[in-house]
Enzyme design. Structure first.
Site, mmCIF file in Angstrom:
data_model
loop_
_atom_site.group_PDB
_atom_site.id
_atom_site.type_symbol
_atom_site.label_atom_id
_atom_site.label_comp_id
_atom_site.label_asym_id
_atom_site.label_seq_id
_atom_site.Cartn_x
_atom_site.Cartn_y
_atom_site.Cartn_z
ATOM 1 N N SER A 56 5.773 -46.819 59.401
ATOM 2 C CA SER A 56 5.380 -45.694 59.395
ATOM 3 C C SER A 56 5.928 -44.634 60.636
ATOM 4 C CB SER A 56 3.775 -45.609 59.695
ATOM 5 O OG SER A 56 3.518 -44.265 59.765
ATOM 6 N N TYR A 116 -4.181 -48.475 63.656
ATOM 7 C CA TYR A 116 -2.834 -48.063 62.683
ATOM 8 C C TYR A 116 -1.655 -47.905 63.347
ATOM 9 C CZ TYR A 116 -0.458 -46.350 58.662
ATOM 10 O OH TYR A 116 0.590 -46.175 57.700
#
Ligand SMILES: NC(=O)c1ccc[n+]([C@@H]2O[C@H](COP(=O)([O-])OP(=O)(O)OC[C@H]3O[C@@H](n4cnc5c(N)ncnc54)[C@H](OP(=O)(O)O)[C@@H]3O)[C@@H](O)[C@H]2O)c1
Length: 263
Positions: free
Chosen positions: A140, A153
């Site tokens: 990401s 995350y």
């Protein structure tokens, strides 16, 4: 024609990016094994491919590490090899650090980081036997920066870079390639499925995600990057320049991050 008859295993294929990777690969003649926890959704994805190719539904919770070798064997029994592994399964987060239970931090690490390691380590011996292979991991933009309400995350995605950059160097002599893909905003259920601090689902579609890249467009760009054997690639809108801003103008970058209003 790059993917014709290649055997590709996709984790997290029941939704979003993994689902659209499956559709694009089916169009391009790959043989595909699809995994996630929800078998019913995997069957829906398989049916949507209208018999264009051989698709094996192989349910797997990547955080149930002991069940990974059995699924690898199931895929090998069916297809005889795994040419490309796409570690795509993942879960996001929507909670500040102060409200996030430690077991939720750990769950996110287990799925996003240790899950990808467990799957990769189970597949590698067969790629060594084959004398070739390609391992892909879905990181990401958060694999390069940290923003409020994404602590675990961002940590899990940062960790993937440390592991898979090392792996790339170690397996280069073995004809095994490693590609790290860093999506920006892609229009999927990722923010709906994101975990709140107590581990329950966020159940909200974030505006930026809703306005994000079409997952079918994303999937084709990702497949082009894999076929091009890119080491690392960013795919998305202008948000993919955030890591460059951090590197070139750190003072500006950090002050902007402090002002972010998260949803
Ligand atoms: N969409 C974005 O804007 C964006 C941005 C950056 C990175 N990413 C990354 O892209 C990947 C795919 O996300 P998405 O956007 O497509 O979100 P999504 O629609 O929520 O899909 C997530 C997929 O992961 C699977 N999954 C979750 N936990 C799992 C587990 N324990 N074991 C096996 N599979 C599991 C889900 O299936 P089940 O629920 O059936 O298990 C689902 O198929 C993730 O790694 C995510 O972090 C997405």
């Amino acid at each position: 024609m790059y993917y014709k008859d290649k055997v590709v295993w996709i984790t997290g294929a029941s939704s979003g990016i993994g689902e659209h990777l499956t559709y694009a690969l089916a169009e391009q003649g790959a043989k595909i094994a699809i995994s996630s926890r929800n078998e019913k959704e995997l069957q829906r994805v398989r049916q949507n491919c209208h018999g264009k190719t051989d698709i094996l539904v192989a349910p797997l919770d990547v955080a149930e590490f002991d069940s990974v070798p059995g699924v690898v064997q199931q895929i090998l029994d069916h297809f005889g090899r795994i040419d490309i592994l796409i570690n795509n399964a993942g879960v996001s987060q929507r909670a500040p650090i102060k409200d996030t239970a430690l077991e939720v931090d750990r769950k996110i690490m287990d799925i996003n980081y240790f899950g990808a390691l467990a799957v990769t380590k189970a597949v590698l011996p067969f790629m060594w036997q084959q004398g070739a292979g390609h391992i892909v991991v879905m990181s990401s933009v958060m694999g390069k920066i940290g923003v409020p309400h994404r602590s675990a995350y961002a940590a899990s995605k940062h960790a993937l870079h440390g592991f898979f950059d090392t792996l790339r160097a170690e397996v280069a002599p073995d004809n095994i390639k490693v590609t790290i893909i860093c999506p920006g905003y892609v229009r999927t259920n990722v923010t709906i499925n994101a975990l709140k601090g107590d581990g329950s689902a966020n159940q909200v579609m974030a505006e930026a995600t809703r306005k994000g890249l079409d997952p079918a467009v994303f999937a084709q760009k990702a497949l082009d990057a894999i076929a091009g054997q890119k080491r690392e690639v960013f795919i998305g809108g202008k948000e993919i320049f955030a890591p460059t801003l951090k590197r070139l103008f750190p003072g500006l970058f950090y002050s902007l991050i402090e002002k972010i209003k998260t949803t």
